[in-house]
Design an enzyme around this catalytic site. Structure first.
Site, PDB file in Angstrom:
ATOM      1  N   LYS A  75      -7.179  -3.308  -8.104  1.00 35.85           N
ATOM      2  CA  LYS A  75      -7.494  -4.254  -7.206  1.00 35.85           C
ATOM      3  C   LYS A  75      -8.993  -3.881  -6.484  1.00 35.85           C
ATOM      4  O   LYS A  75      -9.770  -4.648  -6.115  1.00 35.85           O
ATOM      5  CB  LYS A  75      -6.577  -4.334  -5.906  1.00 35.85           C
ATOM      6  CG  LYS A  75      -5.079  -4.952  -6.153  1.00 35.85           C
ATOM      7  CD  LYS A  75      -4.276  -5.412  -5.050  1.00 35.85           C
ATOM      8  CE  LYS A  75      -3.061  -6.104  -5.637  1.00 35.85           C
ATOM      9  NZ  LYS A  75      -2.517  -6.667  -4.431  1.00 35.85           N
ATOM     10  N   ASP A 111      -3.360 -12.231  -1.237  1.00 34.54           N
ATOM     11  CA  ASP A 111      -2.657 -11.628  -0.369  1.00 34.54           C
ATOM     12  C   ASP A 111      -2.626 -11.607   0.965  1.00 34.54           C
ATOM     13  O   ASP A 111      -1.826 -11.630   2.101  1.00 34.54           O
ATOM     14  CB  ASP A 111      -2.638  -9.924  -0.949  1.00 34.54           C
ATOM     15  CG  ASP A 111      -1.991  -9.637  -2.313  1.00 34.54           C
ATOM     16  OD1 ASP A 111      -1.055 -10.332  -2.632  1.00 34.54           O
ATOM     17  OD2 ASP A 111      -2.423  -8.661  -2.656  1.00 34.54           O
ATOM     18  N   GLY A 134       1.010   3.273   3.723  1.00 35.95           N
ATOM     19  CA  GLY A 134       0.038   3.079   2.816  1.00 35.95           C
ATOM     20  C   GLY A 134      -1.426   2.840   3.109  1.00 35.95           C
ATOM     21  O   GLY A 134      -1.707   2.129   4.124  1.00 35.95           O
ATOM     22  N   SER A 135      -2.144   2.954   2.028  1.00 34.53           N
ATOM     23  CA  SER A 135      -3.660   2.705   2.215  1.00 34.53           C
ATOM     24  C   SER A 135      -4.398   2.204   1.063  1.00 34.53           C
ATOM     25  O   SER A 135      -5.759   2.239   0.982  1.00 34.53           O
ATOM     26  CB  SER A 135      -4.448   3.947   2.795  1.00 34.53           C
ATOM     27  OG  SER A 135      -4.374   5.186   1.778  1.00 34.53           O
ATOM     28  N   GLY A 136      -3.595   1.752   0.180  1.00 34.49           N
ATOM     29  CA  GLY A 136      -4.280   0.959  -1.182  1.00 34.49           C
ATOM     30  C   GLY A 136      -4.779  -0.228  -1.044  1.00 34.49           C
ATOM     31  O   GLY A 136      -5.130  -0.887   0.267  1.00 34.49           O
ATOM     32  N   GLY A 137      -5.060  -1.140  -2.073  1.00 37.20           N
ATOM     33  CA  GLY A 137      -5.596  -2.272  -1.967  1.00 37.20           C
ATOM     34  C   GLY A 137      -4.655  -3.348  -1.253  1.00 37.20           C
ATOM     35  O   GLY A 137      -5.308  -4.126  -0.406  1.00 37.20           O
ATOM     36  N   MET A 138      -3.382  -3.207  -1.447  1.00 38.67           N
ATOM     37  CA  MET A 138      -2.572  -4.211  -0.820  1.00 38.67           C
ATOM     38  C   MET A 138      -2.574  -3.780   0.993  1.00 38.67           C
ATOM     39  O   MET A 138      -2.157  -4.618   1.852  1.00 38.67           O
ATOM     40  CB  MET A 138      -1.122  -4.147  -1.317  1.00 38.67           C
ATOM     41  CG  MET A 138      -0.110  -5.112  -0.628  1.00 38.67           C
ATOM     42  SD  MET A 138      -0.531  -6.864  -1.135  1.00 38.67           S
ATOM     43  CE  MET A 138       0.656  -7.718  -0.440  1.00 38.67           C
TER      44      MET A 138
END
Length: 278
Positions: A75, A111, A134-138
């Site tokens: 992402k 999203d 969490g800290s990713g794309g989502m």
């Protein structure tokens, strides 16, 4: 294809849409193809498990693929390879949708759009503190949508200090490497793969039963399975929930509209979601 949809007829004029992921599911393929057939659109959709995102983008241009859904872990990595970012993707720094118009690749983040809709649909209380793991794309999409909806208090829980602090800074929230003490009424959000079917942590709870007991609402973006361990435990304790199935269905609908220019009826969408889950 069930639910009143007719069989797809593929020919040389058929428009191709696709998705790329390290671990693809069947939901998008079944959802989109069901709607193509129900609406009589000469499109076809195929999911691919890939590792080479640069090769994928080159293929989109070379083959004239109309649309491509982008999932973990691509992402953010895909951004430098594209021509234009819609505001939904630029503000977040994360892409989940690519639309190809005559070789011009424009990125979107549906999203983000889906989360905005769910905040209103579930009447989530903006006064509550967000505890987002969490800290990713989502994570960026969810946190940004919550921030923009008026959630002013939050904690990003992430082992990656750089990514966690960056996301927390964007939202005006705090960062911690481990989950803080949950306060009564907190909105607990999981944007990690914990609880995802087929993974090493598919039976792992993103939050403890004690933390869940104090939550106002529990939100899990994991869609496979739709009833993750976190959602099952939250339901057992009588906590209100928002599921990953709701997210994936809404974001897929917005992708469908971007690819085709057609917005299906609510009944058609519900039938496609039901078909995609079988």
């Amino acid at each position: 294809m069930g639910s009143g949809a007719s069989k797809l007829d593929i020919d040389r004029e058929t428009t191709l849409c696709m998705s790329v992921s390290a671990r693809p599911s069947n939901f998008g393929t079944r959802f989109h193809n069901h709607l193509y057939a129900a609406l009589g659109l000469n499109f076809v959709y195929k999911a691919f498990g890939v590792q080479d995102i640069a090769g994928v983008v080159a293929g989109l241009r070379a083959l004239g693929v109309r649309g491509c859904a982008v999932s973990m872990p691509f992402k953010e990595a895909v951004i430098p390879l594209l021509d234009e970012l819609d505001a939904s993707a630029a503000a977040i720094g994360s892409v989940n949708t690519i639309v190809n118009t005559g070789g011009h690749l424009k990125a979107f983040n549906t999203d983000y759009t889906a989360i905005q809709i769910l905040i209103e649909r579930h009447a989530l209380n903006r006064d509550r503190r967000v505890v987002l793991r969490g800290s990713g794309g989502m994570g960026k999409a969810v946190a940004s949508a919550l921030r923009d909806a008026g959630f002013t208090r939050g904690v990003i829980v992430a082992r990656n200090e750089r990514a966690g602090c960056e996301l927390a800074g964007r939202c005006g929230w705090d960062w911690q490497p481990t989950t803080p003490d949950v306060q009564d009424g907190d909105l607990l959000v999981n944007v990690t793969p914990l609880g995802m079917a087929g993974g090493a942590d598919e039976h792992t709870l993103a939050f403890t039963p004690e933390q869940i007991a104090r939550a106002g609402t529990v939100f899990d973006v994991v869609a496979l399975p739709s009833e993750t361990p976190l959602i099952v435990e939250a339901r057992r304790q009588g906590r209100p929930v928002v599921t990953g199935l709701e997210v994936v269905a809404l974001q897929a609908l917005e992708q469908f509209v971007l690819y085709t220019g057609v917005r299906p009826s609510d009944e058609q969408v519900q039938a496609a979601v039901a078909f995609a889950r079988t």
